[in-house]
Motif scaffolding. Sequence first.
Motif, PDB file in Angstrom:
ATOM      1  N   UNK A 289      46.824  46.192  39.906  1.00 19.39           N
ATOM      2  CA  UNK A 289      47.897  45.435  39.203  1.00 19.39           C
ATOM      3  C   UNK A 289      47.321  45.349  37.480  1.00 19.39           C
ATOM      4  N   UNK A 290      46.684  44.225  37.136  1.00 20.88           N
ATOM      5  CA  UNK A 290      46.073  44.120  35.973  1.00 20.88           C
ATOM      6  C   UNK A 290      44.686  44.725  35.770  1.00 20.88           C
ATOM      7  N   UNK A 291      44.019  45.108  36.769  1.00 24.15           N
ATOM      8  CA  UNK A 291      42.744  45.769  36.586  1.00 24.15           C
ATOM      9  C   UNK A 291      42.819  46.805  37.777  1.00 24.15           C
ATOM     10  N   UNK A 292      41.747  47.708  37.635  1.00 25.56           N
ATOM     11  CA  UNK A 292      41.571  48.637  38.335  1.00 25.56           C
ATOM     12  C   UNK A 292      40.022  48.709  38.738  1.00 25.56           C
ATOM     13  N   UNK A 293      39.938  48.826  40.054  1.00 33.03           N
ATOM     14  CA  UNK A 293      38.362  49.196  40.396  1.00 33.03           C
ATOM     15  C   UNK A 293      38.210  50.922  40.450  1.00 33.03           C
TER      16      UNK A 293
ATOM     17  N   UNK B  54      31.563  37.024  45.000  1.00 29.90           N
ATOM     18  CA  UNK B  54      32.110  37.699  44.200  1.00 29.90           C
ATOM     19  C   UNK B  54      32.904  38.869  44.477  1.00 29.90           C
ATOM     20  N   UNK B  55      34.166  39.296  43.907  1.00 29.35           N
ATOM     21  CA  UNK B  55      35.006  40.583  44.478  1.00 29.35           C
ATOM     22  C   UNK B  55      35.224  41.293  43.310  1.00 29.35           C
ATOM     23  N   UNK B  56      35.207  42.489  43.326  1.00 28.22           N
ATOM     24  CA  UNK B  56      34.333  43.455  44.498  1.00 28.22           C
ATOM     25  C   UNK B  56      33.032  42.786  44.574  1.00 28.22           C
ATOM     26  N   UNK B  57      32.131  43.170  45.791  1.00 27.70           N
ATOM     27  CA  UNK B  57      31.006  42.754  45.868  1.00 27.70           C
ATOM     28  C   UNK B  57      30.112  43.521  44.848  1.00 27.70           C
ATOM     29  N   UNK B  58      28.910  42.675  44.760  1.00 27.32           N
ATOM     30  CA  UNK B  58      27.917  43.022  43.734  1.00 27.32           C
ATOM     31  C   UNK B  58      27.258  44.422  44.351  1.00 27.32           C
ATOM     32  N   UNK B  59      26.982  45.423  43.291  1.00 25.88           N
ATOM     33  CA  UNK B  59      26.397  46.536  43.474  1.00 25.88           C
ATOM     34  C   UNK B  59      24.953  46.460  43.826  1.00 25.88           C
ATOM     35  N   UNK B  60      24.342  46.912  44.802  1.00 29.76           N
ATOM     36  CA  UNK B  60      23.158  47.036  45.147  1.00 29.76           C
ATOM     37  C   UNK B  60      22.408  48.180  45.176  1.00 29.76           C
ATOM     38  N   UNK B  61      21.325  48.278  44.318  1.00 30.78           N
ATOM     39  CA  UNK B  61      20.652  49.559  44.464  1.00 30.78           C
ATOM     40  C   UNK B  61      18.964  49.478  44.683  1.00 30.78           C
ATOM     41  N   UNK B  62      18.613  50.370  45.408  1.00 31.65           N
ATOM     42  CA  UNK B  62      17.252  50.324  45.734  1.00 31.65           C
ATOM     43  C   UNK B  62      16.199  50.425  44.438  1.00 31.65           C
TER      44      UNK B  62
END
Length: 358
Positions: free
Chosen positions: A304-308, A235-243
């Motif tokens: 481009x077509x998307x923004x992070x 997966x890109x961007x990487x999965x968000x990981x939260x405690x």
Amino acid sequence: MAYLELKNITKKYDDLVAVDQLNFSVEKNEFAVLFGSSAAGKTTTLRCIAGLEKTENGEVWFNENNFTDAPIQGREMAMVFQTFALYPHLTTHDNLAYPLIKKKIDKNEIAKRISETAEMLRISHALNRKPDTLSGGEQQRLAIGRALIQQPKLLLLDEPLANLDAKLRHDTRAELKRLQRDLNMTMVYATPDQLEALTMGDNITIIKEGKLIQKGTPDELYLNPKNLYVGKMIGSPEMNLINAKIVNNQIELPFGNVSTNKNKKINSDFISTDLMFGIRPNDIHISSNADNYEAKIFLKEPLGDVTILDLTIKDTKLKMILPEEDAIKYETGQNIKVNFNIDNSYLFSNETGVSAFH
């Protein structure tokens, strides 16, 4: 039995265990990808298959025959290395001819194979040129051609696109996939690049420190990672990981609680243990609901077509993805409300990394 099968293969270099009881299988005519970060054991695994390395334990089976101790010449395999390994003093024609001459193939058959291979790989125009006059893409196609011209039953490719620029890598990925389908050839492709793995592989085997982590189709690995390592790698961007922790059937996060994923059951062994809550950037959405989480945009990354959008919710950093036409409505420093698509969320053990779901 699978067309290619490694059974509990172990390979050591002094005290270093490069491949650790690895089980790995490939079906006939499959484009199989061996995926892992640097020093994961990918190259060593390919070399064990090819017979270039002698294993300490385990067996290599190919086409229903035990090839563990078979000589290299009898394996009916060819390998393409990360370095092109072309003969600089030979023309493209002679580089292609060399492995066939060594096998004492008839001259007419050699000429026929060179013509067919050069046309298929689009290097017919360069048959009289030496490698140092070829472009990077032409050199790579020549290296692949020198393997294909032997008509192997199995083609092993060790990060063959690593030395190409981004545009050429993209074009060559498509070309390799086309060749594999056109020739109905079985290929094993080693790469540390998740984009290559996801776009090329029928099946992907993820390894870490020489051990099998998970095998599956690109969709299976993306949707159902069995552990934290796979969740981060795919997966890109990487999965968000939260405690996180599970408290009273709710997932407790640093900035509030969320409900549990109704599509999956949580293993009771993980109740009240330290967990990692995983949410992919495309499963975070902007919301007008006042009860949702208030986030601040601290960075925009246009692609481009998307923004992070890089966000902070209190002290927690997250990434989300928006279509470009929506992202232009928001500015760095702006506060927004967001919610999560909980039905696509993940939970992993903070200690072992394994999935908390059944």
